[in-house]
Design an enzyme around this catalytic site. Structure first.
Site, PDB file in Angstrom:
ATOM      1  N   THR A  50      19.414   6.830  40.854  1.00 38.31           N
ATOM      2  CA  THR A  50      19.829   5.495  41.311  1.00 38.31           C
ATOM      3  C   THR A  50      20.161   5.557  42.809  1.00 38.31           C
ATOM      4  O   THR A  50      20.217   6.637  43.396  1.00 38.31           O
ATOM      5  CB  THR A  50      21.093   4.998  40.552  1.00 38.31           C
ATOM      6  OG1 THR A  50      22.123   5.983  40.671  1.00 38.31           O
ATOM      7  CG2 THR A  50      20.832   4.745  39.079  1.00 38.31           C
ATOM      8  N   TYR A 234      39.132   3.759  52.644  1.00 39.20           N
ATOM      9  CA  TYR A 234      37.916   4.578  52.586  1.00 39.20           C
ATOM     10  C   TYR A 234      38.007   5.797  53.512  1.00 39.20           C
ATOM     11  O   TYR A 234      38.393   6.882  53.091  1.00 39.20           O
ATOM     12  CB  TYR A 234      36.633   3.749  52.872  1.00 39.20           C
ATOM     13  CG  TYR A 234      35.430   4.547  52.422  1.00 39.20           C
ATOM     14  CD1 TYR A 234      34.877   4.378  51.163  1.00 39.20           C
ATOM     15  CD2 TYR A 234      34.902   5.571  53.228  1.00 39.20           C
ATOM     16  CE1 TYR A 234      33.839   5.176  50.709  1.00 39.20           C
ATOM     17  CE2 TYR A 234      33.862   6.382  52.786  1.00 39.20           C
ATOM     18  CZ  TYR A 234      33.332   6.168  51.533  1.00 39.20           C
ATOM     19  OH  TYR A 234      32.321   6.975  51.090  1.00 39.20           O
TER      20      TYR A 234
HETATM   21  N1  LIG Z   1      26.703   3.009  48.267  1.00 38.03           N
HETATM   22  C1  LIG Z   1      27.106   3.058  49.514  1.00 38.03           C
HETATM   23  O1  LIG Z   1      27.478   2.062  50.106  1.00 38.03           O
HETATM   24  C2  LIG Z   1      27.043   4.383  50.251  1.00 38.03           C
HETATM   25  C3  LIG Z   1      27.060   4.359  51.654  1.00 38.03           C
HETATM   26  C4  LIG Z   1      26.974   5.563  52.341  1.00 38.03           C
HETATM   27  C5  LIG Z   1      26.890   6.760  51.642  1.00 38.03           C
HETATM   28  N2  LIG Z   1      26.883   6.763  50.276  1.00 38.03           N
HETATM   29  C6  LIG Z   1      26.815   8.073  49.591  1.00 38.03           C
HETATM   30  O2  LIG Z   1      25.534   8.248  49.014  1.00 38.03           O
HETATM   31  C7  LIG Z   1      25.652   9.175  47.922  1.00 38.03           C
HETATM   32  C8  LIG Z   1      24.997   8.567  46.690  1.00 38.03           C
HETATM   33  O3  LIG Z   1      25.706   7.409  46.333  1.00 38.03           O
HETATM   34  P1  LIG Z   1      25.043   6.124  45.672  1.00 38.03           P
HETATM   35  O4  LIG Z   1      25.823   4.977  46.170  1.00 38.03           O
HETATM   36  O5  LIG Z   1      23.569   6.155  45.861  1.00 38.03           O
HETATM   37  O6  LIG Z   1      25.450   6.374  44.144  1.00 38.03           O
HETATM   38  P2  LIG Z   1      24.793   6.084  42.747  1.00 38.03           P
HETATM   39  O7  LIG Z   1      25.920   5.873  41.804  1.00 38.03           O
HETATM   40  O8  LIG Z   1      23.742   5.031  42.830  1.00 38.03           O
HETATM   41  O9  LIG Z   1      24.010   7.465  42.390  1.00 38.03           O
HETATM   42  C9  LIG Z   1      24.660   8.598  41.951  1.00 38.03           C
HETATM   43  C10 LIG Z   1      23.656   9.609  41.395  1.00 38.03           C
HETATM   44  O10 LIG Z   1      24.382  10.793  41.017  1.00 38.03           O
HETATM   45  C11 LIG Z   1      24.015  11.149  39.698  1.00 38.03           C
HETATM   46  N3  LIG Z   1      25.147  11.872  39.099  1.00 38.03           N
HETATM   47  C12 LIG Z   1      26.448  11.497  39.009  1.00 38.03           C
HETATM   48  N4  LIG Z   1      27.178  12.477  38.430  1.00 38.03           N
HETATM   49  C13 LIG Z   1      26.316  13.488  38.160  1.00 38.03           C
HETATM   50  C14 LIG Z   1      26.464  14.767  37.583  1.00 38.03           C
HETATM   51  N5  LIG Z   1      27.633  15.234  37.162  1.00 38.03           N
HETATM   52  N6  LIG Z   1      25.350  15.527  37.438  1.00 38.03           N
HETATM   53  C15 LIG Z   1      24.129  15.099  37.841  1.00 38.03           C
HETATM   54  N7  LIG Z   1      23.949  13.897  38.434  1.00 38.03           N
HETATM   55  C16 LIG Z   1      25.031  13.102  38.580  1.00 38.03           C
HETATM   56  C17 LIG Z   1      23.670   9.863  39.001  1.00 38.03           C
HETATM   57  O11 LIG Z   1      22.895  10.112  37.829  1.00 38.03           O
HETATM   58  C18 LIG Z   1      22.903   9.167  40.133  1.00 38.03           C
HETATM   59  O12 LIG Z   1      21.582   9.670  40.181  1.00 38.03           O
HETATM   60  C19 LIG Z   1      27.149   9.452  47.744  1.00 38.03           C
HETATM   61  O13 LIG Z   1      27.483  10.634  48.432  1.00 38.03           O
HETATM   62  C20 LIG Z   1      27.780   8.251  48.447  1.00 38.03           C
HETATM   63  O14 LIG Z   1      29.089   8.521  48.898  1.00 38.03           O
HETATM   64  C21 LIG Z   1      26.942   5.602  49.559  1.00 38.03           C
END
Ligand SMILES: NC(=O)c1ccc[n+]([C@@H]2O[C@H](COP(=O)([O-])OP(=O)(O)OC[C@H]3O[C@@H](n4cnc5c(N)ncnc54)[C@H](O)[C@@H]3O)[C@@H](O)[C@H]2O)c1
Length: 395
Positions: A50, A234
């Site tokens: 995701t 944050y």
């Molecule tokens: N969403 C935002 O606004 C944003 C902005 C900047 C950075 N980020 C960073 O990007 C990164 C991804 O976040 P996202 O928003 O895409 O999250 P998300 O929730 O869409 O995706 C998380 C992913 O991690 C996997 N996952 C979770 N726990 C797991 C585990 N124990 N084992 C294996 N897989 C696992 C899920 O299956 C998924 O594929 C994070 O480090 C987040 O801090 C997010």
């Protein structure tokens, strides 16, 4: 079965296979429309199902023709009960990748565990030999430490003082005051243990010690900074400490990759609606104002546009520009002074009454439901759909 959204707070308990598939197809089409990227050819994506991780997998495969292994933690379907959306996304991704003649396999399980690391390493050994890129995109509320068995829980709290500000319930549009007590006890350490860089380093150390990293290997993890409006909860809160740790870990990993001429990067990405970000108080209000301003300016991006730009204009642009802390910045448009000034003005005006006009609550809601495959254009939600979808390359 007919699948409808069933929400509880900031999560949706159901997801729609066809909607998820359409989302993935739309992202693939976007990447194809932007042309080839001269990027890595054998890629491991940890957190691939995701958000930013899925977008990274799609960009690697359909932008650079990469073979990809995806690791994620998703709930499979059972009769009458839909899977979690990342399951359907991964099924759709693999179907499309295989159609395009691309290698794509997946591992579903806890990426923090030794077992899943070993299974992934064995798969790389057997199928790919070596890899040239690891994208680390996990977002999780908990982590069981593989060596000690201790279960850490991350928290989203301010540090030092209580935080009080506005927030919105994006289902009802009600703007209210939220108050969050500061971190106490082991809150900071626990959050760093879950969302900091330790597990990222463990993956790279394991891969390196088995000789699975190629010359010139690159790894990247994702971070966030954001504006002063959200700072207390944050970047200066418990999650910010974890991001500090993640960013510092990039330097440690880069040192260890010197013999391979390798490098570890952190990219600071834009605030977007994902399952992870909808759980953070205050962020949904900020995002709905930000979306409004960025859409008006014609600079709004989703995960796929962000990662396409990250790969094309930063990672594989010849030289990779970084800020004074060594981070790649793809949050540059979000953080533009004029954008932030406008969001700060709107923030002061935001109430339940004004928000529908001054914020993009509709856009937030659509993005939220899209995460689960709902409200996706071109999908017939009245049609019967098979929930028992398999991921073709699941190990
Ligand atoms: N969403 C935002 O606004 C944003 C902005 C900047 C950075 N980020 C960073 O990007 C990164 C991804 O976040 P996202 O928003 O895409 O999250 P998300 O929730 O869409 O995706 C998380 C992913 O991690 C996997 N996952 C979770 N726990 C797991 C585990 N124990 N084992 C294996 N897989 C696992 C899920 O299956 C998924 O594929 C994070 O480090 C987040 O801090 C997010």
């Amino acid at each position: 079965m007919i699948i409808e959204p069933r929400t509880r707070g900031f999560i949706c308990l159901t997801s729609h296979p066809k909607g998820c598939e359409q989302n993935v197809i739309d992202q693939i089409e976007y990447i194809k429309s932007k042309g080839a990227i001269d990027g890595a050819k054998k890629v491991l994506v940890i957190g691939a199902s995701t958000g930013f991780g899925l977008a990274s997998r799609i960009t690697s495969a359909f932008g650079s023709g990469a073979a990809t292994i995806g690791v994620f933690f998703e709930k499979p379907p059972s009769e009458g009960r839909p899977a979690s959306p990342g399951w359907y996304n991964s099924a759709a991704f693999e179907k499309e990748a295989h159609k395009a003649g691309l290698y794509a396999k997946s591992i579903n399980g806890d990426a923090f565990s030794n077992e899943i690391k070993k299974q992934t390493l064995d798969l790389i050994k057997a199928d790919l030999g070596q890899i040239d890129m690891v994208i680390y995109s996990l977002a999780s509320p908990v982590r069981t430490h593989p060596d000690t068995g201790v279960k850490y829980k991350s928290v989203l709290k301010p540090i030092g003082a209580k935080f009080q500000n506005k927030t919105v319930d994006f289902h009802t549009g009600a703007v209210s005051e939220v108050s969050i007590e500061p971190a106490q006890g082991d809150d900071i350490e626990n959050t760093v243990a879950v969302m900091g860089g330790e597990d990222w380093k463990m993956w790279i150390d394991d891969l390196k010690s088995e000789g699975l990293l190629s010359e010139g290997f690159t790894t990247i993890a994702y971070s966030y900074i954001g504006p002063s409006l959200t700072e207390a909860v944050y970047r200066k809160g418990t999650i910010g400490r974890a991001k500090d740790h993640l960013e510092a870990t990039a330097f440690t990993i880069s040192d260890s990759l010197k013999p391979l001429n390798g490098k570890a990067y952190v990219s600071v990405n834009k605030a977007l609606v994902t399952q992870a970000s909808s759980a953070i108080p205050v962020i949904p209000l900020y995002i709905s104002l930000l979306y409004k301003v960025m859409k008006e300016e014609g600079i709004h991006e989703g995960c796929i546009e962000q990662i396409q730009r990250l790969f094309q204009d930063r990672l594989y642009a010849g030289t990779t520009p970084t800020d004074d802390k060594g981070r790649i910045r793809i949050d540059d448009w979000e953080m533009r002074a004029d954008v932030q000034a406008r969001v700060a003005e709107l923030w002061k005006e935001a109430t339940t009454e004004t928000l529908p006009k001054i914020g993009d609550l509709k856009g937030y809601e659509k993005d939220f439901f899209n995460l689960f495959g709902f409200m996706v254009d071109g999908v017939d939600y009245d049609a019967d759909v098979n929930e028992m979808v398999e991921i073709p390359g699941l190990q």
